[in-house]
Design an enzyme around this catalytic site. Structure first.
Site, PDB file in Angstrom:
ATOM      1  CG  HIS A 105     -55.770  52.364 -36.692  1.00  0.00           C
ATOM      2  ND1 HIS A 105     -56.158  52.836 -37.921  1.00  0.00           N
ATOM      3  CD2 HIS A 105     -56.897  51.921 -36.084  1.00  0.00           C
ATOM      4  CE1 HIS A 105     -57.465  52.697 -38.056  1.00  0.00           C
ATOM      5  NE2 HIS A 105     -57.934  52.139 -36.957  1.00  0.00           N
ATOM      6  CG  ASN A 114     -61.515  53.890 -40.359  1.00  0.00           C
ATOM      7  OD1 ASN A 114     -60.373  53.954 -39.911  1.00  0.00           O
ATOM      8  ND2 ASN A 114     -62.436  53.073 -39.855  1.00  0.00           N
TER       9      ASN A 114
END
Length: 486
Positions: free
Chosen positions: A56, A129
């Protein structure tokens, strides 16, 4: 004298007996801290990159608020969910998963969807997510999985051999692979994708009664995705396309919003449901547990400084408030440790004191010192321990986690459900003919560079078990035959 018997070992040379399942109390857990192989593996993994996030790394963020629109206080005592109309300030960070800080926004990749609620009882993070499931279901496999998504140690190029070898040997990944390779694999913008808590969590009400819960953020802009060719063009022309689009939308007053709904499961259903409700590679049927509206999230303010707010923002699925607790989900259990450990390494031991991470209520504990301690560090107080009899901070038993039963023998346990094909096949059959064709073409294109036919055929068998048409289409596109199914 050493011998090479090809056994997987720990850093201190001891053989690893089970590298697929973490050690739990019984088959359902929770995970045991005595699993030093799991802890060392996760801790080492968190320290493999300096200083950007290991995963990320590329992200965009915005401030906003969450407003309760439906009273669900019969299920949870969480204060910020206590009454209709109550607003809580929040911050969100969207991100790609595998790429580096300078990678393109429009690659085919899951998107991180991390929300920090600044509640009156402390911060609460939902770290999910844009997909409701994940590739693996036990945290002990996470470092290995992410290694396959990173670069080859010699060529420094992406390695499709590793990607598909791992997936073909981890059939639990099939559901998420199908989502990733579908049209949903490349969102048109950060505003036009859904978000999910993905894991199962536990809500507890004022009476101490609990339920299992899953979070669903549904975009009110409508789900929109990018054609793969357009995405590739944008990756070259404007690799920051999603970041730019979100910033200008908010700057121009076009505030994006999401409706947050939950699925609620009675605790006792976990023992009889057709899927293990703590397996993050599976979804709960909305026919069995319908979505219940909870509230609405609106983003209405851009960061003033990217580094101070987006880059230094830290999230952890273990950042709970009273009324919200963990479930025995083995992937979640590992993340409870791994995320804050990563932040302690990347940002520092005092990361939660930074303005973007600091709660709106007072922090009152005995943690002192550490790198970059920039507040009063407890001042001159001589009460820096607990228990104490001098009027310092003390524990509050009323806020303790609700008791839960554990059973079975301590050891490494696999999940008891191994049907990795039904839900992936159901998803394939829900797609239109055109969507299925694009899915097959995308997968075949991604698998074509794999050098080993053995890996390709192993993966094709998984697709075939999900749906024969699915497997046959990919096999044909790769000029291979579907292996004989046992």
């Amino acid at each position: 004298m050493s011998t090479n018997n090809n056994k997987l070992t720990t850093n201190w040379g001891a053989p690893v007996g089970d590298n697929q399942n973490s050690m739990t109390a019984g088959s359902r857990g929770p995970t045991l801290i005595q699993d030093v192989h799991l802890l060392e593996k996760l801790a080492h993994f968190n320290r493999e990159r300096v200083p950007e996030r290991v995963v990320h790394a590329k992200g965009a963020g915005a401030h906003g608020y969450f407003e309760v629109t439906n009273d669900l206080s019969q299920y949870t005592k969480a204060n910020f969910l206590s009454e209709v109309g109550k607003r809580t300030p929040m911050f969100i960070r969207f991100s790609t998963v595998a790429g580096e800080l300078g990678s393109s926004d429009t690659v085919r990749d899951p998107r991180g969807f991390a929300v920090k609620f600044y509640t009156e009882e402390g911060n609460y993070d939902i770290v999910g997510n844009n997909t409701p499931v994940f590739f693996i279901r036990d945290a002990i496999k996470f470092p290995d999985f992410i290694h396959t998504q990173k670069r080859h140690p010699q060529t420094h190029l992406k390695n499709p051999n590793a990607v598909w070898d791992f997936w073909s040997l981890s059939p639990e990944s099939l559901h998420q692979v199908t989502i990733l390779m579908s049209d949903r694999g490349i969102p048109a913008s950060l505003r036009t994708m859904n978000g999910y808590g993905s894991h199962t969590f536990k809500w507890v009400n004022e009476k101490g009664e609990g339920v299992w819960v899953k979070y669903h953020f549904k975009t009110e802009q409508g789900v929109q995705n990018l054609d793969a060719n357009v995405a590739a063009q944008l990756a070259g022309e404007n690799p920051d396309y999603h970041t730019e689009e979100l910033f200008h939308a908010i700057e121009n007053g076009n505030f994006p919003s999401w409706k947050l709904s939950v699925q609620i499961m009675p605790l006792e259903d976990a023992n009889t449901y057709k899927w293990d409700p703590f397996d993050v590679t599976k979804v709960w049927s909305q026919k069995d547990y319908p979505l219940i509206e909870l509230g609405r999230m609106v983003l209405d303010r851009n960061p003033e400084n990217y580094f101070a707010e987006v880059e230094q923002a830290t999230f952890s699925p273990g950042t709970f408030v009273p009324g919200i607790e963990a479930s025995p989900d083995k992937m979640l259990q590992g993340r409870l440790f791994a995320y804050n450990d990563a932040h302690r390494y990347r940002v520092g031991a005092n990361h939660q004191a930074l303005p973007i991470n600091r709660p709106v209520n007072e922090v009152n504990n005995n943690q002192r010192d550490g790198q970059m301690r920039f507040d009063k560090n407890g001042g001159s107080s001589s009460i820096y321990y607990e228990p104490n009899s001098l009027g310092g901070a003390t524990e509050s038993p009323a806020d303790n986690v609700t008791p839960f039963e554990v059973s079975g023998e301590a050891g490494t346990h696999a999940y008891s459900h191994d049907d990795h094909y039904t839900q992936a096949g159901d998803l394939y059959r829900l797609m239109s003919k055109e969507e299925r064709a694009r899915l097959v073409a995308t997968i075949a294109g991604a698998m074509a560079p794999v050098e080993s036919d053995e890996i390709k055929l192993r993966q094709i068998s998984h697709f075939y078990k999900a749906d024969p048409e699915y497997g046959e289409g990919i096999a044909k596109a790769l000029n291979l035959q579907v292996p004989v199914q046992s």
